[in-house]
Scaffold this active site. Structure first.
Site, PDB file in Angstrom:
ATOM      1  N   SER A 135      -4.561  -4.145  44.687  1.00 26.40           N
ATOM      2  CA  SER A 135      -5.081  -3.245  45.716  1.00 26.40           C
ATOM      3  C   SER A 135      -3.900  -2.530  46.352  1.00 26.40           C
ATOM      4  O   SER A 135      -2.775  -3.045  46.354  1.00 26.40           O
ATOM      5  CB  SER A 135      -5.837  -4.041  46.782  1.00 26.40           C
ATOM      6  OG  SER A 135      -6.116  -3.241  47.919  1.00 26.40           O
ATOM      7  N   TYR A 148      -6.209 -10.773  53.731  1.00 27.90           N
ATOM      8  CA  TYR A 148      -6.550 -10.048  52.512  1.00 27.90           C
ATOM      9  C   TYR A 148      -5.316  -9.340  51.953  1.00 27.90           C
ATOM     10  O   TYR A 148      -5.033  -9.420  50.747  1.00 27.90           O
ATOM     11  CB  TYR A 148      -7.661  -9.023  52.771  1.00 27.90           C
ATOM     12  CG  TYR A 148      -7.957  -8.183  51.552  1.00 27.90           C
ATOM     13  CD1 TYR A 148      -8.584  -8.746  50.446  1.00 27.90           C
ATOM     14  CD2 TYR A 148      -7.569  -6.848  51.484  1.00 27.90           C
ATOM     15  CE1 TYR A 148      -8.832  -7.990  49.299  1.00 27.90           C
ATOM     16  CE2 TYR A 148      -7.823  -6.081  50.347  1.00 27.90           C
ATOM     17  CZ  TYR A 148      -8.451  -6.665  49.262  1.00 27.90           C
ATOM     18  OH  TYR A 148      -8.681  -5.915  48.133  1.00 27.90           O
TER      19      TYR A 148
END
Length: 248
Positions: A135, A148
């Site tokens: 990501s 995260y």
């Protein structure tokens, strides 16, 4: 001989789209996930189009389950480590530790468990390709996303080290780091709050799971002497984690 692709987290989003795209390229698909009905639907779709699909129902967070289900696989030519999630969006002092455990156990430990088993098979075969789904959060941490972002930082570092570890064995390693992708990602992050999840994409045309699958398809079709170490894939309206142009 048909190539064998193993895709984790294949019941929705990027994983499902990747399974379908790779099946279209002639890969035999082994799809893993935790939702039996979704896996059955994927299998039916692939086989209905003339492809081959095996499904494995288990949770990558369990090392024992990973070994039980993946250990017997005879060959894996391509591993797509896609299983992952975001849970919660709060400041660090308000975070739910159960959410933290879910992210770390899936995004980091699950990827490691699966890779440990599959990479050994690839080393023995002297060939293979591992594609990790990271990501932009892996290099651009943002407010409310500490854990995260940390998990995707780990995926980024693991991918780079994995590339070095497996270099002499002839195994390719690639990481795809997408920006905003409209899948079930935000719905999971907000624990089923669809109204809040939908706001994530207000005024933006985000990437789709199929867009990321197309990037994977391109990477795996490159000549044997070429490797994509790292690719950042963004919607046209997003320049990074902090810069998104939302049309009114």
């Amino acid at each position: 001989m048909r190539k064998q692709a193993l895709i984790t987290g294949a019941t929705s989003g990027i994983g499902r789209a990747t399974a379908l795209r790779l099946a279209g390229l002639g890969y035999d698909i082994t799809a893993t996930g935790r939702r039996a009905e979704r896996l059955a639907e994927l299998k039916a779709g692939i086989e209905g189009s003339g492809g081959r699909c095996t499904t494995l129902l288990f949770d990558v967070r369990s090392e024992a389950e990973c070994r039980r289900h993946l250990g017997p696989l005879e060959r894996v030519d391509l591993l797509v480590n896609n299983a992952g999630l975001a849970a919660g969006l709060e400041h660090i002092d308000c975070g739910d530790t159960a959410d933290w455990d879910a992210m770390i156990d899936t995004n980091v430990k699950g990827l490691l468990y699966v890779t440990r088993i599959v990479s050994e098979k690839m080393v023995a075969a002297g060939a293979g390709h591992i594609v990790n789904i990271g990501s932009i959060a892996g290099t651009e941490p943002y407010e409310n996303g500490a854990v995260y972002c940390a998990s995707k930082h780990a995926v980024h570092a693991i991918s780079q080290a994995m590339r070095a570890d497996l270099l002499a064995s002839g195994i390719k390693v690639s990481e795809i780091r997408p920006g905003m992708v409209e899948t079930e990602f935000s719905l999971v992050r907000f624990h089923g709050d669809s109204a809040r999840a939908d706001k994530t994409y207000d005024g933006v045309t985000p990437l789709t799971g199929a867009d990321v699958a197309e990037a994977i398809a391109w990477i795996v079709q490159l000549p044997a002497h070429m490797n994509v170490n790292d690719i950042v894939l963004m919607p046209a309206q997003q320049a990074g984690a902090y810069y998104t142009h939302r049309k009114k």
